[in-house]
Design an enzyme around this catalytic site. Structure first.
Site, short mmCIF file in Angstrom:
data_model
loop_
_atom_site.label_atom_id
_atom_site.label_comp_id
_atom_site.label_asym_id
_atom_site.label_seq_id
_atom_site.Cartn_x
_atom_site.Cartn_y
_atom_site.Cartn_z
N SER A 1 39.60 -31.07 40.47
CA SER A 1 40.08 -30.49 41.74
C SER A 1 40.96 -29.28 41.50
CB SER A 1 40.88 -31.53 42.52
OG SER A 1 40.22 -32.75 42.53
N ASN B 1 26.55 -24.04 38.66
CA ASN B 1 25.48 -24.94 39.14
C ASN B 1 26.02 -26.03 40.07
OD1 ASN B 1 26.85 -26.29 37.14
ND2 ASN B 1 25.04 -26.88 35.94
N ASP C 1 20.94 -35.03 31.56
CA ASP C 1 19.88 -36.04 31.48
C ASP C 1 20.15 -36.99 30.33
OD1 ASP C 1 18.15 -34.59 33.45
OD2 ASP C 1 18.24 -33.07 31.89
N TYR D 1 19.17 -35.79 26.97
CA TYR D 1 20.01 -34.77 26.30
C TYR D 1 20.97 -35.52 25.39
CZ TYR D 1 22.65 -30.32 26.11
OH TYR D 1 23.26 -29.15 25.73
O1 LIG Z 1 26.32 -28.20 33.61
C1 LIG Z 1 25.51 -28.58 32.76
C2 LIG Z 1 24.17 -28.82 33.08
C3 LIG Z 1 23.32 -29.22 32.07
N1 LIG Z 1 23.77 -29.40 30.81
C4 LIG Z 1 22.86 -29.85 29.75
C5 LIG Z 1 22.44 -31.30 29.97
C6 LIG Z 1 21.07 -31.19 30.55
O2 LIG Z 1 20.31 -32.35 30.28
C7 LIG Z 1 20.56 -29.95 29.88
C8 LIG Z 1 19.47 -29.27 30.63
O3 LIG Z 1 19.94 -29.06 31.94
P1 LIG Z 1 18.95 -28.76 33.11
O4 LIG Z 1 17.83 -29.71 33.09
O5 LIG Z 1 19.73 -28.65 34.37
O6 LIG Z 1 18.52 -27.31 32.71
P2 LIG Z 1 17.13 -26.77 32.22
O7 LIG Z 1 16.42 -27.77 31.37
O8 LIG Z 1 17.38 -25.42 31.68
O9 LIG Z 1 16.38 -26.74 33.57
P3 LIG Z 1 16.21 -25.52 34.55
O10 LIG Z 1 15.31 -24.56 33.83
O11 LIG Z 1 15.59 -26.20 35.71
O12 LIG Z 1 17.55 -24.97 34.84
O13 LIG Z 1 21.68 -29.07 29.79
C9 LIG Z 1 25.09 -29.18 30.48
O14 LIG Z 1 25.54 -29.34 29.36
N2 LIG Z 1 25.92 -28.77 31.49
#
Ligand SMILES: O=c1ccn([C@H]2C[C@H](O)[C@@H](COP(=O)(O)OP(=O)(O)OP(=O)(O)O)O2)c(=O)[nH]1
Length: 144
Positions: free
Chosen positions: A64, A76, A82, A85
């Site tokens: 906060s 974001n 996930d 991860y």
């Molecule tokens: O604030 C965050 C958000 C995500 N992650 C890590 C964990 C997550 O499992 C991984 C992938 O995130 P995400 O699936 O949101 O991103 P992406 O795989 O790049 O998907 P997109 O291309 O839809 O953004 O990044 C973080 O460390 N911090």
């Protein structure tokens, strides 16, 4: 009680702690010093990777007081970490936008997270009409 395997990338941050009684969200700390000018974006390293319990994901949000203390906004809104991860290089990071010149120091508690059970598997069934009661669409509450 749930056990989470955690890997620390540095010993410069204090270990994560579940503090009973106050809130069940767990604070997270910046693991490197990050200097930002107003308008800049950064992925702030949080210095840990975790193996969440099977069937769980984690939701990462600012504390906060984070905006008041450092002038940063999480870009974001909610970070979804996930369960997959979970490897040795899968360090958690906080994506931020600086609204003013600011410095985040090592060990600053900038974020918090909790684990959340995965939703059930979902299939979509396409229909022409829904059987639910119509509320009049977005923003219609209180109008008329
Ligand atoms: O604030 C965050 C958000 C995500 N992650 C890590 C964990 C997550 O499992 C991984 C992938 O995130 P995400 O699936 O949101 O991103 P992406 O795989 O790049 O998907 P997109 O291309 O839809 O953004 O990044 C973080 O460390 N911090």
């Amino acid at each position: 009680m749930q056990k989470i395997k955690i890997k620390y990338f540095t010993d410069k941050i204090e270990p994560l702690d579940y503090i009973e009684g106050k809130s069940d969200w767990i604070d997270m700390r910046a693991s490197e010093e990050v200097t930002l000018k107003a308008g800049e974006f950064a992925l702030i390293p949080l210095g840990v990777a975790m193996e969440l319990p099977k069937g769980y994901e984690a939701h990462l949000v600012p504390r906060s007081s984070t905006f008041k203390n450092w002038g940063i906004i999480q870009t974001n809104s909610v970070g979804i970490v996930d369960g997959s991860y979970c490897g040795d290089n899968d360090m958690w990071r906080m994506p931020v936008y600086a609204t003013r010149d600011t410095v985040i120091h090592v060990n600053d508690r900038i974020a918090q997270f909790r684990i959340v059970e995965n939703q059930p598997e979902i299939v979509f069934e396409k229909v022409e009409h829904l059987t639910g009661k119509d509320r009049g669409g977005f923003g219609s509450t209180g109008l008329s």
